[in-house]
Design a protein around this motif. Sequence first.
Motif, PDB file in Angstrom:
ATOM      1  N   TRP A   1       0.859  -1.198   0.000  1.00 52.20           N
ATOM      2  CA  TRP A   1       0.000   0.000   0.000  1.00 52.20           C
ATOM      3  C   TRP A   1       0.885   1.235   0.000  1.00 52.20           C
ATOM      4  O   TRP A   1       1.675   1.438   0.933  1.00 52.20           O
ATOM      5  CB  TRP A   1      -0.887  -0.016   1.234  1.00 52.20           C
ATOM      6  CG  TRP A   1      -1.822   1.126   1.384  1.00 52.20           C
ATOM      7  CD1 TRP A   1      -1.598   2.291   2.084  1.00 52.20           C
ATOM      8  CD2 TRP A   1      -3.149   1.239   0.864  1.00 52.20           C
ATOM      9  NE1 TRP A   1      -2.697   3.096   2.026  1.00 52.20           N
ATOM     10  CE2 TRP A   1      -3.665   2.474   1.290  1.00 52.20           C
ATOM     11  CE3 TRP A   1      -3.939   0.394   0.084  1.00 52.20           C
ATOM     12  CZ2 TRP A   1      -4.942   2.898   0.951  1.00 52.20           C
ATOM     13  CZ3 TRP A   1      -5.207   0.824  -0.244  1.00 52.20           C
ATOM     14  CH2 TRP A   1      -5.708   2.050   0.182  1.00 52.20           C
ATOM     15  N   VAL A   2       0.797   2.061  -1.036  1.00 52.23           N
ATOM     16  CA  VAL A   2       1.590   3.287  -1.135  1.00 52.23           C
ATOM     17  C   VAL A   2       0.645   4.425  -1.496  1.00 52.23           C
ATOM     18  O   VAL A   2      -0.253   4.258  -2.320  1.00 52.23           O
ATOM     19  CB  VAL A   2       2.714   3.149  -2.193  1.00 52.23           C
ATOM     20  CG1 VAL A   2       3.551   4.414  -2.261  1.00 52.23           C
ATOM     21  CG2 VAL A   2       3.599   1.940  -1.890  1.00 52.23           C
ATOM     22  N   VAL A   3       0.855   5.583  -0.860  1.00 52.66           N
ATOM     23  CA  VAL A   3       0.003   6.745  -1.090  1.00 52.66           C
ATOM     24  C   VAL A   3       0.843   7.917  -1.586  1.00 52.66           C
ATOM     25  O   VAL A   3       1.919   8.183  -1.054  1.00 52.66           O
ATOM     26  CB  VAL A   3      -0.730   7.163   0.214  1.00 52.66           C
ATOM     27  CG1 VAL A   3      -1.551   8.436   0.006  1.00 52.66           C
ATOM     28  CG2 VAL A   3      -1.603   6.032   0.728  1.00 52.66           C
ATOM     29  N   VAL A   4       0.339   8.605  -2.618  1.00 53.55           N
ATOM     30  CA  VAL A   4       0.871   9.907  -3.004  1.00 53.55           C
ATOM     31  C   VAL A   4      -0.226  10.919  -2.691  1.00 53.55           C
ATOM     32  O   VAL A   4      -1.408  10.642  -2.896  1.00 53.55           O
ATOM     33  CB  VAL A   4       1.304   9.987  -4.489  1.00 53.55           C
ATOM     34  CG1 VAL A   4       2.417   8.996  -4.777  1.00 53.55           C
ATOM     35  CG2 VAL A   4       0.158   9.773  -5.436  1.00 53.55           C
ATOM     36  N   SER A   5       0.175  12.083  -2.171  1.00 54.47           N
ATOM     37  CA  SER A   5      -0.854  13.051  -1.799  1.00 54.47           C
ATOM     38  C   SER A   5      -0.280  14.453  -1.703  1.00 54.47           C
ATOM     39  O   SER A   5       0.927  14.657  -1.598  1.00 54.47           O
ATOM     40  CB  SER A   5      -1.511  12.662  -0.468  1.00 54.47           C
ATOM     41  OG  SER A   5      -0.579  12.689   0.593  1.00 54.47           O
ATOM     42  N   ASP A   6      -1.201  15.409  -1.750  1.00 52.89           N
ATOM     43  CA  ASP A   6      -0.893  16.796  -1.448  1.00 52.89           C
ATOM     44  C   ASP A   6      -1.984  17.282  -0.508  1.00 52.89           C
ATOM     45  O   ASP A   6      -2.666  16.476   0.125  1.00 52.89           O
ATOM     46  CB  ASP A   6      -0.761  17.643  -2.724  1.00 52.89           C
ATOM     47  CG  ASP A   6      -2.032  17.717  -3.549  1.00 52.89           C
ATOM     48  OD1 ASP A   6      -3.132  17.388  -3.050  1.00 52.89           O
ATOM     49  OD2 ASP A   6      -1.947  18.128  -4.722  1.00 52.89           O
ATOM     50  N   ASP A   7      -2.199  18.573  -0.415  1.00 49.73           N
ATOM     51  CA  ASP A   7      -3.209  19.105   0.502  1.00 49.73           C
ATOM     52  C   ASP A   7      -4.638  18.820   0.068  1.00 49.73           C
ATOM     53  O   ASP A   7      -5.559  18.998   0.852  1.00 49.73           O
ATOM     54  CB  ASP A   7      -3.036  20.621   0.654  1.00 49.73           C
ATOM     55  CG  ASP A   7      -1.741  20.987   1.364  1.00 49.73           C
ATOM     56  OD1 ASP A   7      -1.200  20.130   2.098  1.00 49.73           O
ATOM     57  OD2 ASP A   7      -1.266  22.121   1.181  1.00 49.73           O
ATOM     58  N   HIS A   8      -4.850  18.370  -1.165  1.00 49.32           N
ATOM     59  CA  HIS A   8      -6.201  18.210  -1.693  1.00 49.32           C
ATOM     60  C   HIS A   8      -6.529  16.807  -2.210  1.00 49.32           C
ATOM     61  O   HIS A   8      -7.689  16.432  -2.261  1.00 49.32           O
ATOM     62  CB  HIS A   8      -6.448  19.215  -2.828  1.00 49.32           C
ATOM     63  CG  HIS A   8      -6.158  20.613  -2.443  1.00 49.32           C
ATOM     64  ND1 HIS A   8      -6.969  21.353  -1.617  1.00 49.32           N
ATOM     65  CD2 HIS A   8      -5.119  21.419  -2.737  1.00 49.32           C
ATOM     66  CE1 HIS A   8      -6.457  22.543  -1.434  1.00 49.32           C
ATOM     67  NE2 HIS A   8      -5.329  22.611  -2.100  1.00 49.32           N
TER      68      HIS A   8
END
Length: 120
Positions: free
Chosen positions: A40-47
């Motif tokens: 499980w890998v997540v990429v994200s920013d503030d939105h």
Amino acid sequence: MSRMIGRLYNVVIDCPDPAALAGFYSELLGMPVTHKREDWVVVSDDHVRIAFQAATDLREPRWPDPERPQQMHLDVMVDDIDRAEAAAIALGAKRLPGDGADFRVFEDPAGHPFCLVFEV
């Protein structure tokens, strides 16, 4: 207008190698990897949060084959379609048939279709 029951937390994409596909989308979207486990890998920013989940037996979609439908895809807005296409291909994307007046279709390294969208 109805009351909100919840809010979108993740868009989750099944793939055989979560770290590799997260790295592709991290570069494509300019978003950092913010969480990483083997499956499980997540990429994200503030939105936005996009999670990549291990699916070792994934039967990847084949655009535009209705026997292997895309199930979901991401639209990525770009300012310069030619520059964006070259960068996406350098990351491992493959161009697919099915362009429109304001988009081009690609597949990511795991076979999921996505579109680069631009204003005409």
